[in-house]
Design an enzyme around this catalytic site. Sequence first.
Site, PDB file in Angstrom:
ATOM      1  N   THR A 159       0.777  -1.372  -0.145  1.00 13.86           N
ATOM      2  CA  THR A 159       0.032  -0.113  -0.106  1.00 13.86           C
ATOM      3  C   THR A 159       0.596   1.226   0.137  1.00 13.86           C
ATOM      4  O   THR A 159       2.105   1.325   0.216  1.00 13.86           O
ATOM      5  CB  THR A 159      -0.966  -0.098   1.253  1.00 13.86           C
ATOM      6  OG1 THR A 159      -1.554  -1.150   1.131  1.00 13.86           O
ATOM      7  CG2 THR A 159      -2.007   0.967   1.308  1.00 13.86           C
ATOM      8  N   SER A 171     -11.188  -3.464   4.329  1.00 16.42           N
ATOM      9  CA  SER A 171     -10.033  -2.821   4.356  1.00 16.42           C
ATOM     10  C   SER A 171      -9.679  -2.291   5.726  1.00 16.42           C
ATOM     11  O   SER A 171     -10.582  -1.926   6.466  1.00 16.42           O
ATOM     12  CB  SER A 171      -9.905  -1.781   3.172  1.00 16.42           C
ATOM     13  OG  SER A 171      -8.902  -1.064   3.155  1.00 16.42           O
ATOM     14  N   SER A 172      -8.229  -1.973   5.739  1.00 19.52           N
ATOM     15  CA  SER A 172      -7.950  -0.883   6.938  1.00 19.52           C
ATOM     16  C   SER A 172      -7.566   0.374   6.329  1.00 19.52           C
ATOM     17  O   SER A 172      -7.386   1.313   7.286  1.00 19.52           O
ATOM     18  CB  SER A 172      -6.736  -1.472   7.680  1.00 19.52           C
ATOM     19  OG  SER A 172      -7.036  -2.759   8.149  1.00 19.52           O
ATOM     20  N   GLY A 222      -1.149  -2.293   6.483  1.00 19.50           N
ATOM     21  CA  GLY A 222      -1.898  -3.428   6.624  1.00 19.50           C
ATOM     22  C   GLY A 222      -2.788  -2.865   7.823  1.00 19.50           C
ATOM     23  O   GLY A 222      -3.423  -1.542   7.999  1.00 19.50           O
TER      24      GLY A 222
END
Length: 604
Positions: free
Chosen positions: A415, A487-488, A511
């Site tokens: 990410t 999702s986070s 994460g």
Amino acid sequence: MIRLNLFCLSFFLFLSIFACDRQYQPDGLIYQIPEQPELPTGFTPKPGWATSEFAVAAANPLATDAGYQIIRAGGSAVDAAIAVQLVLTLVEPQSSGIGGGAFLLYWDGDTIHAYNGRETAPKAANENLFLDPEGIPLPFADAVRSGLSVGVPGTLALLKEAHDNHGVLPWVDLFKPAITLSEEGFRISPRLHSLLQSDDGLRFDRVASEYFYDESGNPYPIGYNLKNPALGLILRNIAENGISDFYEGKFAEDIMYRVQNHPERPGAMTMDDLAGYPLLDLRTEAMCNTWKTYRVCGFPPPSSGHLAIMQILGVLENLETPDPMLSDSIPTAEWLHLFFEASKLAFADRNKYVADPHFVDAPGANWQNMLDPDYIAERASLISDSQTMGRAEPGLPGRDQSVFGVQPWQPDRGTSHISIIDRQGNAVSMTTTIESGFGSRIMSDGGTGLVGGFLLNNELTDFSRIPVDEDGSLIANRVEAGKRPRSSMSPTLIFDLESGELLATLGSPGGAAIIHYTAKTIIGMYKWGLNAQEAIDLPNFADYNSDPVLEEGRFPDTVTQVLLNLGHNVNISPLTSGLQAIQVTEEGYFGGADPRREGVVMGE
Ligand code: GLU
């Protein structure tokens, strides 16, 4: 008007060389490749950047520079975010790209627009996606490195929709930096090199191994000028013709082919699945909540990020604050204990309730029930300042009677985060991902037959691998056809509650620890009075309703000892965040980039 490129004044030589002495056209974009001196690895202190008119923050200097050049050519924050994302596809392929998904918040000075480009599960997917014929979950790494884990990519559809609504420069111009760098090459950064070196999955993909590794299987060295002609051609096509070939034409065919022909664990994505993505309604409503004298806005489910962050912040406000909270710029053990307990409570709720709202009802029919002040006060009352609760149980927000099971812990990491404020004061907060580092380890060359291409995500491993918990209750975040995984990711915009003025845009990869990194930075800036850089620099800490984790090498033993005395089993780990934040200041803007990664801020 002060036209000061503070980037060029940075006291870092490598940064100062980077962006000076460039010629710009007043209108239209003439993209110029910046110098690319080598960047150091590890924890590299960053100065923080003050600007007066606009600021762009991204995880790689070439990506930041692309956004900077776009705004200098008259582009909007959304235009700049598109150029940044396209360059990130090339230069930070391990983290995000057109083969993945993203959440974007855009503040236009009046309204927040939220775009959900999260990947979807193919129509053929069901809750048994990651189970073997005996019903045993695949090992996590096998699930990741497979065609099974690839969700229908959403990033390009999101960028197109955002550009249609908020773009100023022509779509084709926004592709110039990424096309030029794909064709002329970019220098492999130390971070990309070391991740290529340590990855043991990418070498097995024919396209990726040919692109990233030499004939002996070694990654090309730091500083090597890597060209990606396949991506250059794909981006030229999308720049000129729009996204149709990606979702319906030759590029879609190659994505489908690569997913369906994974040598060990093929997936079932079809042309129909790909063609369906741009037809989805990508717009959603940002969630905004009050914290102290601020209005904090973030992304709703399928992200659990905003809900968990606001639960943590809200619970902490209900507790007596230890004095001091910080000692020598390190959070004290007494404060960390309360943060960890608040995190346990938030993660217990997240693991039970949060999933794609198109498939799962909010507790009590409204996600805001999870942030109701009475509910938050009730949760806070479960915390003792003398002993950890160990594991928290989910609560009953909205007096919810749902029968969902609790999703067990699963790792995720990858990410990238982009924060931008343009000359009009409009702001982007965008978090973007292919999930794991290098995603599914499947690279598509778009069927061009040229070297390179883009990596496909493994976002579907953000679903629960198992559909039911130990008690046999269905897990909300189980795999279902067409569903988006939880999702986070926590793109965040902060406003002054009273005036409504924008104060900051921020977010991070990492994460599930995205939630803790973002909460830490918000607390650092708006409770402890630190600037964006100081807040990002604070040591990292996290708790996923398990044992707390402290960032390696950043806490004195005394902190660990007090936590042990409170009953915590303390773990130590690198906790590599990738925070990017820009604050509005009296003079203009102040941006910070994470010293743990290669990000920088540029502006004028
Ligand atoms: N895929 C993860 C999510 O959406 C993010 C992965 C990461 O940041 O490492 O929550």
